[in-house]
Design an enzyme around this catalytic site. Structure first.
Site, PDB file in Angstrom:
ATOM      1  N   ASN A   1       4.255  18.769  12.270  1.00 59.10           N
ATOM      2  CA  ASN A   1       3.428  17.953  11.380  1.00 59.10           C
ATOM      3  C   ASN A   1       2.840  16.815  12.212  1.00 59.10           C
ATOM      4  O   ASN A   1       3.533  15.839  12.520  1.00 59.10           O
ATOM      5  CB  ASN A   1       4.270  17.396  10.229  1.00 59.10           C
ATOM      6  CG  ASN A   1       3.445  16.633   9.205  1.00 59.10           C
ATOM      7  OD1 ASN A   1       2.443  16.015   9.521  1.00 59.10           O
ATOM      8  ND2 ASN A   1       3.887  16.666   7.960  1.00 59.10           N
TER       9      ASN A   1
ATOM     10  N   LYS B   1       0.981  14.365  11.550  1.00 61.83           N
ATOM     11  CA  LYS B   1       1.008  13.046  10.908  1.00 61.83           C
ATOM     12  C   LYS B   1       2.366  12.368  11.097  1.00 61.83           C
ATOM     13  O   LYS B   1       2.444  11.201  11.505  1.00 61.83           O
ATOM     14  CB  LYS B   1       0.689  13.180   9.421  1.00 61.83           C
ATOM     15  CG  LYS B   1       0.515  11.856   8.696  1.00 61.83           C
ATOM     16  CD  LYS B   1      -0.006  12.081   7.275  1.00 61.83           C
ATOM     17  CE  LYS B   1      -0.370  10.768   6.607  1.00 61.83           C
ATOM     18  NZ  LYS B   1      -0.964  10.982   5.264  1.00 61.83           N
TER      19      LYS B   1
ATOM     20  N   GLU C   1      12.456   9.686  20.114  1.00 64.15           N
ATOM     21  CA  GLU C   1      12.873   8.679  21.090  1.00 64.15           C
ATOM     22  C   GLU C   1      11.989   8.582  22.327  1.00 64.15           C
ATOM     23  O   GLU C   1      11.929   7.528  22.958  1.00 64.15           O
ATOM     24  CB  GLU C   1      14.317   8.958  21.503  1.00 64.15           C
ATOM     25  CG  GLU C   1      15.251   8.920  20.298  1.00 64.15           C
ATOM     26  CD  GLU C   1      16.722   9.030  20.662  1.00 64.15           C
ATOM     27  OE1 GLU C   1      17.273   8.054  21.172  1.00 64.15           O
ATOM     28  OE2 GLU C   1      17.307  10.100  20.413  1.00 64.15           O
TER      29      GLU C   1
END
Length: 753
Positions: free
Chosen positions: A646, A648, A719
């Site tokens: 995804n 977004k 991260e």
């Protein structure tokens, strides 16, 4: 999406690899399924559940860092209207001591934030240690009554001066199934001594503390010997098992609910004092108890990022090929807990130096144990290594991007010797260079009015992980598909991504998929840490969808329907009710065998592959020539995080990491009074995190190139975004001003001094 036939992976386990292009759901920028609930306030966090008869607890913190309680007077507090009880070491339930060693067969042994026996001892080990908790009918009554508790102490002088204790540091040894804390290739010291060009720099990074949007909070309720805990945590399984052991009850009698978590970043991956004390208070009061930490309470009772002192020495040929890379680090832990972060890990794989030496040492101090904080180790280590590489480029008169590109490893890790499963760091540097317009960079910084303008670059790397994930997949005749698993939604969009994975792997529309999560009564889920949750879920979702599709196709065959028919049509025509498949086992001997398989695969995988997400940051800074004020004015990053499920939510995660890196670079610093071992700035008024004015438009790009050895090709994005950010800014400051800042944060005094 179609799934290829199973193949045999590194540990002999079946690996399911996607083929062809993503389906209609994977790869789409889908809005978060929980967005409406969060924006309208209907999402319930751990301190918001309406529990009948709820009481409120407030901690009393010790104002000393070491000593013993001489006396404690709770009479005034207990007499205050509305007070239910005052919990101290004199009346608190006695708990089983926390484990002091990690057991690979039971990773919940890593859940203890500290080895302190909270409220089971009269000893004080750290500044702010809770020595009492007041439980009252209202929060206001508890707060006032807490101020009435009188405690006298016998004090011991604490040891908290990190720099003064560097000489007492001891070597750190890498542990199995843990990230590396050292490594070597050849004789780096000898290679450095004979190198034609050398750079030798010392760096420091300070302690950082967690400031998640939702401070830590616990709501605890007992029903006989059964405990229900509403807890904003990052690892439901660890929390459940840890609490069960401490209170001496079966794990199945602890129910942990963590539907929504307002940010974690590592700070909620362990169980800290407030959670235990809330459960203890609820048991003694025989009432549900809610304990929500204040901002200062988080600083006093929850660990943060370790400070570091680092030396990076690089030897190179005049052509810019690295002949030696030495990375020496000293960090700190608490005397009552904590462990060494993988600070040197990035030095083992960023560059193909002919000889490499990475070593870590650690100091024990009378401070809160350190804990994971977004990219623990890589965030600090990359600042030192990437700053030193940049300085080498200055000395050699080479372009910093070109220097990095000419020293990229080949097919194998320079230190480990394992094959890279999927390394695209060079491509992120090349694409970032083009997008940023790096070729227009002047040899030295420029001046625009009173501003000195400079450009900086840094590389990023973060390992990829897979953890155990058990799932239950159900389809029903109405066409709905439900995926149940005790995974975590901390704002990164996991529930949304899970729906996309199920939709394409099962071949149903996304709007028909529901994810149920955040509850220990669901199948065991992976912890939300190490950027491994999505990949771990993807592996199990693929298996579950494959098994479901086989059952559906068998039913379809009997009805004369083709393979791949819509599940609703198949079940309806077959007159069949809901169909369920389960992947994994989380109880009894099968759970133990599952852990053995998991550890075996992890070890075998690590011996065969080096898997990591990578990236490159490019930035522009402006420095006021008179005041030294620093502003970041332009930013471009390119990442390889494997397949992007995804865009977004993925890009949001990466931007969040960069913003957190801006804080690391320019403002965040926990100040310790070394005379008393007390934190001097335990609030957002004095501990400076980035605000909107500090953050430019962040232009983020991903390669969307699947790693063939990872489930669905996902490497992880949580991260890697913070790694290298500090160095990119420091390198831009060097370009703008000619000054190499080696101490974080980069405050104006360090620029103009």
């Amino acid at each position: 999406m179609t799934l290829a036939p199973e193949r045999t992976g590194a540990a002999g386990a079946a690996v399911e690899t996607p083929t062809g292009a993503p389906g209609p759901a994977i790869g789409r920028s889908v809005d978060r399924v929980d967005g409406l609930a969060k924006t309208t306030g209907t999402a319930r966090f751990s301190a918001e559940y309406p529990i009948p008869g709820i009481t409120h607890a407030v901690l009393v913190h010790a104002p000393i860092a070491r000593g013993r309680i001489r006396s404690i007077d709770t009479a005034q507090a207990e007499a205050h209207p509305g007070v239910v009880l005052v919990l101290t070491h004199r009346n608190a339930p006695k708990l089983t001591p926390p484990p002091t060693r990690m057991n690979p067969m039971d990773l919940s042994t890593m859940a203890a934030g500290s080895t302190i026996a909270f409220l089971n001892t009269d000893e004080v080990h750290v500044d702010g240690q809770p020595v009492a908790a007041v439980v009252a009918e209202s929060l206001e009554a508890a707060q006032y009554a807490a101020s009435l508790v009188r405690v006298d102490y016998d004090t011991i002088v604490p040891t908290s001066d990190f720099d003064a204790e560097l000489g007492n540091a001891t070597p750190v040894r890498s542990m199995p199934v843990m990230p590396p804390t050292g490594g070597k290739r050849g004789d780096a010291r000898a290679a450095y001594a004979r190198s034609a060009v050398t750079v030798d720099l010392s760096f420091s990074t300070p302690q950082h503390n967690h400031n998640a949007l939702e401070p830590h909070a616990t709501t605890a309720e007992w029903d006989g010997d059964k405990l229900t805990v509403y807890e904003g945590c990052q690892n439901i399984d660890w929390t459940q098992k840890f609490l069960a052991k401490r209170f001496g009850i079966p794990a199945g009698d602890v129910h942990v609910v963590a539907k929504f978590v307002g940010g974690g970043f590592g700070g909620k991956s362990k169980v800290w004092a407030a959670t235990l004390i809330a459960c203890m208070a609820a048991k003694l009061a025989q009432r549900p108890v809610r304990l929500a930490l204040t901002r200062e309470g988080v600083y006093r009772t929850v660990g943060g990022r370790t400070p570091t002192r680092q030396r990076v020495a690089i030897g190179a040929s005049t052509s810019g090929h690295l002949e030696a890379l030495i990375h020496e680090v000293t960090s700190r832990k608490g005397r009552v807990g904590g462990q060494a972060d993988q600070i040197v890990a990035c030095s083992l794989d960023l560059y193909d130096a002919a000889a490499i030496l990475a070593e870590q040492r650690i100091v024990e101090l009378d401070l809160m144990p350190n804990t994971a904080m977004r990219a623990p180790g890589e965030a600090q280590g990359s600042f030192a290594v990437e700053s030193a590489v940049d300085e080498l480029a200055v000395v050699l008169g080479l372009d910093p991007v070109d220097l990095r590109l000419r020293n990229q490893p080949g097919e194998r890790s320079p230190v480990h010797g394992t094959r890279y499963s999927h390394r695209r760091l060079a491509q992120t540097l090349e694409r970032g260079r083009d997008l940023f317009g790096w070729d227009d960079r002047p040899a030295t910084g420029t001046r625009d009015g009173k501003d000195l303008v400079g450009w900086g670059v840094a590389a990023a790397i973060h390992p990829s992980w897979e953890f155990v994930a058990n799932v239950q997949l159900t389809v029903d005749p109405s066409g709905g598909a439900t995926l149940a698993c005790a995974f975590h939604e901390m704002g990164m969009g996991t529930a949304t991504v899970v729906g996309q994975l199920v939709a394409d792997c099962l071949g149903v529309p996304l709007e028909r998929v529901t994810a149920i999560y955040g509850d220990s009564e669901l199948p065991l889920g992976p912890g939300a840490g190490g950027s491994g949750q999505t990949a771990s879920l993807a592996a199990s979702i693929e298996r579950a969808c494959r098994a479901m599709r086989k059952r559906l196709d068998k039913l379809a065959e009997g009805l004369g329907m083709p393979d791949g028919s819509d599940p609703a049509d198949v079940l309806t025509r077959a007159g069949q009710g809901p169909l369920t498949v389960e992947v994994g086992a989380d109880a009894g001997p099968r759970a133990t065998w599952g852990q053995v398989r998991f550890l075996s695969k992890m070890v075998m995988d690590s011996r065969r592959w080096m898997k990591a997400a990578t990236g490159a940051h490019f930035c522009e800074v402006r420095v006021d020539a008179d005041t030294g004020e620093l502003r970041v004015t332009r930013w471009t990053s390119v990442f390889d995080v494997g397949r992007v499920v995804n865009p977004k939510t993925t890009h949001s995660q990466l931007r969040g990491g960069i913003v957190m890196g801006l804080g690391l670079a320019m403002g965040e610093e926990t100040l310790i009074d070394t005379r008393t071992a007390r934190i001097m700035n335990p609030s957002l008024a004095e501990y400076h995190v980035p605000v909107h004015a500090d953050v430019p438009h962040l232009d983020v790009h991903t390669l969307d190139d699947p790693d063939p050895t990872m489930p669905l090709g996902v490497l992880g994005a949580g991260e890697v975004g913070i790694v290298g950010v500090g160095a990119a800014i420091a390198n831009a400051v060097r370009h703008a001003t000619g000054r190499r800042v080696t101490d974080l944060p980069i405050t104006l005094d360090r620029i103009i001094s």
